[in-house]
Scaffold this motif. Structure first.
Motif, PDB file in Angstrom:
ATOM      1  N   PRO A  35       0.824  -1.222   0.000  1.00  0.00           N
ATOM      2  CA  PRO A  35       0.000   0.000   0.000  1.00  0.00           C
ATOM      3  C   PRO A  35       0.851   1.261   0.000  1.00  0.00           C
ATOM      4  O   PRO A  35       1.972   1.272   0.510  1.00  0.00           O
ATOM      5  N   ASP A  40      -4.540   1.058   1.377  1.00  0.00           N
ATOM      6  CA  ASP A  40      -4.698  -0.368   1.640  1.00  0.00           C
ATOM      7  C   ASP A  40      -3.897  -1.178   0.627  1.00  0.00           C
ATOM      8  O   ASP A  40      -3.610  -0.711  -0.480  1.00  0.00           O
ATOM      9  N   ARG A  41      -3.569  -2.376   1.025  1.00  0.00           N
ATOM     10  CA  ARG A  41      -2.902  -3.291   0.110  1.00  0.00           C
ATOM     11  C   ARG A  41      -3.833  -3.609  -1.059  1.00  0.00           C
ATOM     12  O   ARG A  41      -5.045  -3.761  -0.871  1.00  0.00           O
ATOM     13  N   THR A  42      -3.275  -3.678  -2.279  1.00  0.00           N
ATOM     14  CA  THR A  42      -4.090  -3.996  -3.454  1.00  0.00           C
ATOM     15  C   THR A  42      -3.694  -5.350  -4.017  1.00  0.00           C
ATOM     16  O   THR A  42      -2.567  -5.830  -3.806  1.00  0.00           O
TER      17      THR A  42
END
Length: 394
Positions: A35, A40-42
């Motif tokens: 991220p 947020d992590r994708t």
């Protein structure tokens, strides 16, 4: 080898990096991305087809799952994978994929026989060569709707009609590729459910009107044309008298002329409607032909300055301008005739339209034209020739 291991629901839950098999060469590669600050992590999911030729491992991307403007669903990924399997079974080398330019050349070659004139052929080639240039070097099976959109964007609002024709012709290339198994999936040049949602609303395509001479001025212009001795002046007068398109007159040959019946039959291959058209010749039109016959050296009725070539549109337009027609065009002379016929005569609409070789969809009306319209059209064209005579100038 087992197939169809994945499901839509399972794919949507895959959140760990890795390569997941659907079977028989089709895989979904899942990647996780760190991220950005505060984000947020994708997760990205992309389809790949993996196979071996000898001891070499080869991989081909098939598009992203649920990503971008042209996401590849599980069903579409399987369809693409099956197309690859069929090519492999035929012994095709997937590394020698066809480019858009190669398929485009094949399409133009196939369509070449259907083009009725050189102008249409040139337009097809020009739009694809010039405006679809960003697609030329791309493999046909790798082109997405994003690629087509970016190709069209620079011309979409500047030259909307040409842009839409380019889109349609790009679509024809993909239809051809799909029929040959070179492309799988929805046509990326489609309008509904595709580019319509990505490009600005199209401006209403304006067909425009060819500048026309008012019929009250036709006799004066015809007088000036008669005073000129050039072939181009005779050709313009002949076009006006017969209400034909300039190309139909420019390319007329002596075999098409029946002097005894006072009839000119234009073959289907030279007509916009792709149907042969009979033109009843007035006395003045016959006089022009008889004079041209005396000086003829080739089969062309209106030969230009270059031996064996017809008079040019440019030369004819110059003669029309010199005769005092202002900005009126050669094609506009057809409107001059039609306006006169509608305003100044009692001939029925179908007779007037038949004189212009306009195609009527009504079968009963079309049958009537074939049966009795020629005699009535002959009367119409004689009346028109008399109206065009210098005797009637105002």
């Amino acid at each position: 080898m087992a197939r169809n291991k994945l499901t839509e629901r399972k794919i949507q839950t895959l959140d760990k990096a890795g390569v997941y098999s659907d079977g028989d060469g089709l895989y979904l590669r899942v990647r996780t991305h760190k991220p950005k600050a505060g984000g947020d992590r994708t997760i990205s999911r992309n389809w790949v087809f993996i196979h071996r030729r000898g001891d070499k491992r080869k991989e081909q991307g098939l598009g992203g799952y649920g990503q971008g403007t042209a996401p590849v669903s599980l069903a579409l990924a399987r369809e693409k994978a099956e197309a690859i399997r069929e090519r492999l079974a035929r012994g095709d080398d997937l590394m020698t994929r066809k480019t858009f330019a190669e398929v485009m050349a094949d399409v133009i070659a196939v369509k070449d026989a259907s083009f009725r004139n050189e102008k249409h052929r040139a337009q097809w080639s020009m739009t694809l060569t010039n405006y679809a240039a960003p697609l030329h070097d791309k493999a046909i099976d790798s082109i997405s709707i994003d690629d087509v959109m970016n190709c069209l964007k620079p011309i979409w609002t500047e030259i909307p009609e040409t842009a839409d024709r380019t889109r349609q012709r790009i679509g024809a290339v993909f239809d051809h590729a799909k029929a040959r198994g070179l492309f799988v999936g929805d046509n990326p040049a489609r309008w509904r459910g595709g580019l319509k949602e990505l490009l600005p609303p199209r401006q209403k395509l304006s067909r425009g009107h060819h500048a026309a001479l008012h019929y009250n001025d036709i006799a004066k212009v015809m007088e000036e044309l008669r005073a000129a001795s050039s072939t181009s002046a005779r050709a313009v007068e002949f076009v006006a008298l017969n209400a034909v398109r300039s190309g139909e007159a420019r390319n007329a040959t002596w075999q098409e002329i029946d002097f005894e019946q006072a009839l000119w039959t234009i073959p289907a291959e030279r007509m916009k409607s792709a149907r042969a058209h009979e033109v009843p010749l007035s006395d003045r039109a016959l006089s022009i032909l008889e004079a041209q016959k005396q000086r003829a050296t080739t089969d062309l009725v209106f030969e230009g300055g270059k031996a064996g070539s017809p008079i040019s549109d440019t030369a004819m337009t110059k003669s029309l301008r010199s005769a005092g027609a202002g900005e009126a065009t050669l094609h506009g002379l057809r409107s001059t005739f039609r306006d006169w016929a509608g305003d100044c005569t009692s001939y029925s609409r179908d007779i007037c339209e038949a004189a212009l070789a306009h195609v009527i969809k009504d079968k009963a009306e079309a049958a009537y034209r074939r049966g009795t319209a020629l005699a009535k059209r002959r009367e119409l064209m004689e009346d028109w020739a008399r109206f065009c005579s210098p005797m009637h100038k105002k």
